[in-house]
Design a protein around this motif. Structure first.
Motif, PDB file in Angstrom:
ATOM      1  N   UNK A  82       0.684  -1.140  -0.041  1.00 37.82           N
ATOM      2  CA  UNK A  82      -0.068   0.023  -0.083  1.00 37.82           C
ATOM      3  C   UNK A  82       0.814   1.084  -0.087  1.00 37.82           C
ATOM      4  N   UNK A  83       1.938   1.280   0.511  1.00 34.31           N
ATOM      5  CA  UNK A  83       2.627   2.427   0.934  1.00 34.31           C
ATOM      6  C   UNK A  83       3.945   2.427   0.385  1.00 34.31           C
ATOM      7  N   UNK A 125       7.869   2.570  -6.975  1.00 35.48           N
ATOM      8  CA  UNK A 125       7.610   2.755  -8.097  1.00 35.48           C
ATOM      9  C   UNK A 125       7.842   4.146  -8.711  1.00 35.48           C
ATOM     10  N   UNK A 126       7.384   5.149  -7.723  1.00 40.81           N
ATOM     11  CA  UNK A 126       7.552   6.628  -8.109  1.00 40.81           C
ATOM     12  C   UNK A 126       8.988   7.105  -8.264  1.00 40.81           C
ATOM     13  N   UNK A 127       9.936   6.328  -7.475  1.00 45.40           N
ATOM     14  CA  UNK A 127      11.118   6.784  -7.422  1.00 45.40           C
ATOM     15  C   UNK A 127      12.078   6.043  -8.901  1.00 45.40           C
ATOM     16  N   UNK A 128      11.449   4.776  -9.060  1.00 47.65           N
ATOM     17  CA  UNK A 128      12.045   4.209 -10.059  1.00 47.65           C
ATOM     18  C   UNK A 128      11.497   4.660 -11.621  1.00 47.65           C
ATOM     19  N   UNK A 129      10.288   4.964 -11.677  1.00 46.11           N
ATOM     20  CA  UNK A 129       9.801   5.430 -13.019  1.00 46.11           C
ATOM     21  C   UNK A 129       9.692   7.128 -13.047  1.00 46.11           C
ATOM     22  N   UNK A 130      10.196   7.682 -12.170  1.00 50.51           N
ATOM     23  CA  UNK A 130      10.290   9.125 -12.388  1.00 50.51           C
ATOM     24  C   UNK A 130      11.183   9.491 -13.326  1.00 50.51           C
ATOM     25  N   UNK A 131      11.094  10.983 -13.667  1.00 53.80           N
ATOM     26  CA  UNK A 131      12.275  11.455 -14.609  1.00 53.80           C
ATOM     27  C   UNK A 131      13.565  11.498 -14.065  1.00 53.80           C
TER      28      UNK A 131
END
Length: 683
Positions: free
Chosen positions: A606-607, A613-619
Motif C-alpha cells: 500500500x505504501x 515505483x514513483x522513484x524508479x519510474x520518475x524522470x
C-alpha cells in the motif's frame, strides 16, 4: 546466595526514588523475606535485582551479576505477578515449552508436575486455573530449569491459608536442599512464620535486617485471644492478678465478648478463669502486628478501639478499682526473672505440642527465642552462624538458627525426599534451544491451525468467484489474488502468523526470567524466521493446491492447468508469501505488537510499493535498465549445475517494484531490530 548493594531506582520527577540505597544478603539454604507495606519498594527492588528496571546498584547471584550469567533461567527462577503464558495453552504444554527453551529434557515437566501435585491439571488450560493453582504453576515454571535461586514477588497474595502453607512449604523444601529463596510480602505474620531472615523496607529504605526470631521478638507481639460471655469480668481479674504478681500484662477489649491479652499465656488465663468460675469459649495464641505499616490503621478502626477501651475502663471502675493497662513497671531484677520463667514455660508447651499443629502454634514457636535445648537437637543455646568465608562457597548451605530447625517437621522432610533429584543440564551453544522452543510455541495453541484453515477457505471461495466473473489472469486466479486487493489471502495469513510469532511473546511472555519480557537474541530471531518461512511455504503450496482442485471440481480441467512459466511464477509467489511472514516477525519484534506486525505487512504493497515505483519510474537522466543481466554477466558466469539461472531469477524479482519494496522493508526492519537489540544490551 544473593548479595544486593546500593539498589537505587531512578527518581520520579519531584518524588523521591522508590528504592534508595537498599543493601542486603539472602544466604543459601535459607528463606529470606523482603517485608514492607504496599508502596515500600519491594517490587521495585526485585526488578532492580533482576535488571528489569533501570537504576543504580549491583546484585550478585553466587558472585556474578545476572547479565554475566550465560544461562540466567538455570540460575534464577522468577515469578513476578501472574504466570506468563498463553491462556489457551495447557499446563503440560507450557512446561514442555519451557523445557525446550531451557535446554532440559521434556521429561522434567512431568517430574515437576508430580512433585508439586499438579498431575491432575496437566491438560487444563492456563486461563481456567484458579489463583492458587496459578501460583503453584508459577513455582513449577521456576523450577523447570532446576535453578539455585528462587525470587518471588508476594507469592501468597490472594491465596487461602492452606494454599499459602503449601506454597511456602515448597519454598522451604527448596531451601532445605541448599537453594536460595527470596520472596516479598506485606504481612509481618507471614514473614515471621515462613522465613529464616527478614529484611524490612519502609519508604524505599532498609529499616531492619534481622533473623526471624529477633524480628518476631522485636517487631511482633505475641498475644492470647480470649472469647467469653464474661469477657469484661475476666479482663478485670487478669489485670488485678497481674498487678498483685507485679507482671506487665495488657488487656484490650476487641468486642462484646472478645479480649486480646498481651504478656500472658493460655495456661495462666485458663487457670484464672477456672479459679473464678468463668466460662471460656476460645483460648488461642496469636501474633499481633507491630511491623511496618502497623500505625496505618484507618481512622474508623482507631476510633472504634478507643471507644472499646473507654467502655472497658468505665466498666472496670464500676466493678473494681483496677486499670486495663498496667503502668506500674516491676523492678528490673524481678521483671527479668519473671520473663525468663514465662519464656521457659512457653517453650516447654511448644515442645510438647505436635508438629502438625495449627499455624498459630507455629507462629509462637518461631517468635519465641530458642534458648533451651529441644529433644533430638543439639544442646547449644546459640548455634554458630555461618562465617563470611562460608558465604563465598556457592553450593554450601549455611547452618540455620536453632529456632528455624524446630519447624522442620517429619512431613517437610518426607516432602523433600519425594522431590525429583537435580538434573545435570548439558551445555548448549545458546541459553535457549530456539528451534525446539519455537516449534512447541507455535503448535501449542490452535491459532495457527485456525488461521491456516481460514486462509484456505477464503482463497478457494475467492478463486471460484474470480473464475465465475472472469477477466482475471490465470496466475492470479490460482493464487486467489484479485486486482482490487493489495495482497492475496495467503500472504495476509502468512503475515499474521509471523506477527503472532513475536506478538504473542510480548502479550503472553514465557521467557520473562531471561532479562526482560522477551530476550532479544539472534538465535531466537533466527528460529522464528525459519519457522515462519516454513509455515509460509506450506501455506502457499496448500493454497495453490486447494485452489487448483476446487477450480477443477467446479469448472473442469481447463482452469486447473498450470501456466507455462511455472518456475518463475512459483519463485515470485513463494518469495511474496515468505517476505510477508518475515515482515510480520520483524515488525512485531521491533514494535512489540501483533497489530504493528500486521500493519507493516499491509504497508508494503500500500505504501512502500507506490513509493518505489514513483522513484524508479520518475524522470531521470540515466536509467538502470538491464541491471539484472549485467549483474549476471559479472558475477554468475561460473555457477555450476546452471545455478546462475535461479540467481538471475531472484535478481529479476528484486528489480521489480514489489520485490524491491519487500526487500527494502525487510532490510529496514532487520536493521531496526538489530538497533533495538544493541540498545538493550548497552543499557
Amino acid at each position: 546466595m544473593i548479595q544486593a548493594f546500593g539498589l537505587t531506582s531512578n527518581p520520579r520527577k519531584e518524588l523521591p526514588p522508590a528504592v534508595d540505597d537498599v543493601s542486603f544478603e539472602a544466604r543459601a539454604g535459607r528463606v529470606t523475606a523482603l517485608l514492607g507495606a504496599p508502596g515500600a519498594g519491594k517490587t521495585t527492588a526485585l526488578r532492580l535485582m533482576l535488571e528489569l528496571q533501570h537504576g543504580r546498584g549491583l546484585t550478585y547471584f553466587r558472585g556474578r551479576p545476572l547479565h554475566r550469567i550465560a544461562h540466567p533461567s538455570r540460575e534464577v527462577g522468577v515469578l513476578l505477578g501472574d504466570v506468563p503464558g498463553h491462556p489457551a495453552r495447557t499446563v503440560r504444554g507450557h512446561l514442555r515449552m519451557l523445557c525446550a527453551a531451557a535446554g532440559v529434557p521434556v521429561g522434567r515437566a512431568d517430574e515437576v508436575l508430580e512433585s508439586l501435585g499438579l498431575v491432575s491439571l496437566r491438560d487444563e488450560r492456563l486461563g481456567t486455573l484458579s489463583r492458587g493453582m496459578d501460583r503453584r504453576l508459577g513455582l513449577a515454571c521456576a523450577l523447570v530449569p532446576d535453578p539455585h535461586t528462587l525470587v518471588f514477588d508476594d507469592p501468597a497474595a490472594a491465596l487461602s491459608a492452606g494454599e499459602a502453607r503449601g506454597l511456602h512449604g515448597a519454598l522451604r523444601t527448596h531451601a532445605a536442599q541448599g537453594g536460595t529463596v527470596l520472596f516479598s510480602t506485606a504481612d509481618p505474620k507471614e514473614a515471621a512464620r515462613t522465613a529464616d531472615h527478614v529484611v524490612t523496607l519502609e519508604r524505599g529504605r532498609v529499616v531492619a535486617d534481622q533473623e526471624a526470631a529477633d524480628f518476631s521478638r522485636t517487631r511482633l507481639r505475641s498475644r492470647v485471644a480470649v472469647r467469653s460471655p464474661h469477657a469484661v469480668r475476666l479482663g478485670a481479674l487478669l489485670v488485678k492478678e497481674a498487678r498483685t504478681a507485679r507482671r506487665s500484662v495488657e488487656v484490650v477489649c476487641e468486642g462484646g465478648n472478645r479480649l486480646a491479652v498481651y504478656g500472658s499465656t493460655c495456661a495462666d488465663i485458663g487457670e484464672a478463669a477456672f479459679r473464678h468460675g468463668i466460662l471460656v469459649h476460645q483460648l488461642a495464641d496469636e501474633i499481633g502486628d507491630m511491623g511496618p505499616g502497623a500505625d496505618a490503621v484507618p481512622a474508623a478502626r482507631q476510633q472504634q478501639a478507643a471507644q472499646r477501651r473507654q467502655t472497658l475502663s468505665e466498666t472496670q471502675k464500676s466493678q473494681e478499682p483496677s486499670k486495663t493497662h498496667i503502668t506500674d513497671a516491676p523492678e528490673p531484677q524481678a521483671a527479668r526473672k519473671s520473663q525468663e520463667a514465662q519464656e521457659h514455660q512457653e517453650h516447654q508447651e511448644h515442645q510438647e505440642s505436635p508438629d502438625a499443629a495449627g499455624g498459630d502454634r507455629a507462629r509462637i514457636s518461631r517468635a519465641a527465642p530458642a534458648t533451651h535445648p529441644s529433644p533430638g537437637l543439639p544442646s547449644t543455646a546459640n548455634p554458630p552462624l555461618p562465617s563470611p568465608d562460608d558465604s563465598v562457597t556457592a553450593d554450601a548451605a549455611p547452618r540455620r538458627p536453632l529456632g528455624a530447625l524446630v519447624l522442620n517437621t517429619a512431613k517437610a522432610r518426607a516432602a523433600a525426599s519425594t522431590l525429583p533429584p537435580p538434573i545435570s543440564v548439558r551445555s548448549a551453544p545458546s541459553p535457549l534451544r530456539p528451534l525446539r522452543y519455537e516449534v512447541r510455541r507455535a503448535t501449542g495453541v490452535r491459532t495457527g491451525f485456525v488461521t491456516g484453515a481460514v486462509v484456505l477457505v477464503v482463497s478457494a471461495v475467492t478463486a471460484v468467484v474470480l473464475a465465475r466473473i472472469g477477466h482475471t489472469p490465470h496466475p492470479r486466479l490460482l493464487a486467489a489474488w484479485p486486482r482490487e486487493l493489495p495482497l492475496p489471502p495467503a500472504a495476509l495469513g502468512a503475515g499474521l502468523l509471523g506477527a503472532l510469532a513475536f506478538g504473542d511473546e510480548f502479550r503472553h511472555p514465557a521467557l520473562a526470567a531471561d532479562r526482560g519480557t522477551v530476550p532479544r537474541r539472534m538465535g531466537l530471531l533466527s528460529a522464528k524466521l525459519v519457522c515462519s518461512a516454513a509455515v509460509a511455504l506450506l501455506l502457499a503450496a496448500l493454497t495453490v493446491g486447494c485452489n487448483v482442485e476446487v477450480l477443477r471440481l467446479v469448472f473442469g480441467q481447463e482452469l486447473a492447468e498450470l501456466p507455462a512459466d511455472l518456475p518463475a511464477l512459483s519463485a515470485g509467489w513463494l518469495g511474496l508469501v515468505v517476505g510477508c511472514a518475515w515482515s510480520g516477525v520483524l515488525a512485531a519484534g521491533v514494535f512489540r505488537s501483533t497489530t504493528a506486525g500486521l500493519a507493516a505487512v499491509v504497508a508494503v504493497p500500500v505504501v512502500v510499493v507506490p513509493l518505489v515505483q514513483k522513484v524508479w519510474e520518475g524522470p531521470s537522466v540515466r536509467t538502470a535498465a538491464g541491471f539484472p543481466m549485467r549483474v549476471r554477466e559479472v558475477l554468475l558466469t561460473q555457477w555450476p549445475f546452471g545455478g546462475e539461472r535461479y540467481v538471475a531469477e531472484v535478481l529479476r524479482l528484486v528489480a521489480q517494484p514489489v520485490g524491491g519494496a519487500m526487500t527494502l522493508s525487510l532490510t529496514a526492519l532487520l536493521c531496526a531490530y538489530l538497533l533495538t537489540t544493541l540498545r538493550s544490551r548497552v543499557r
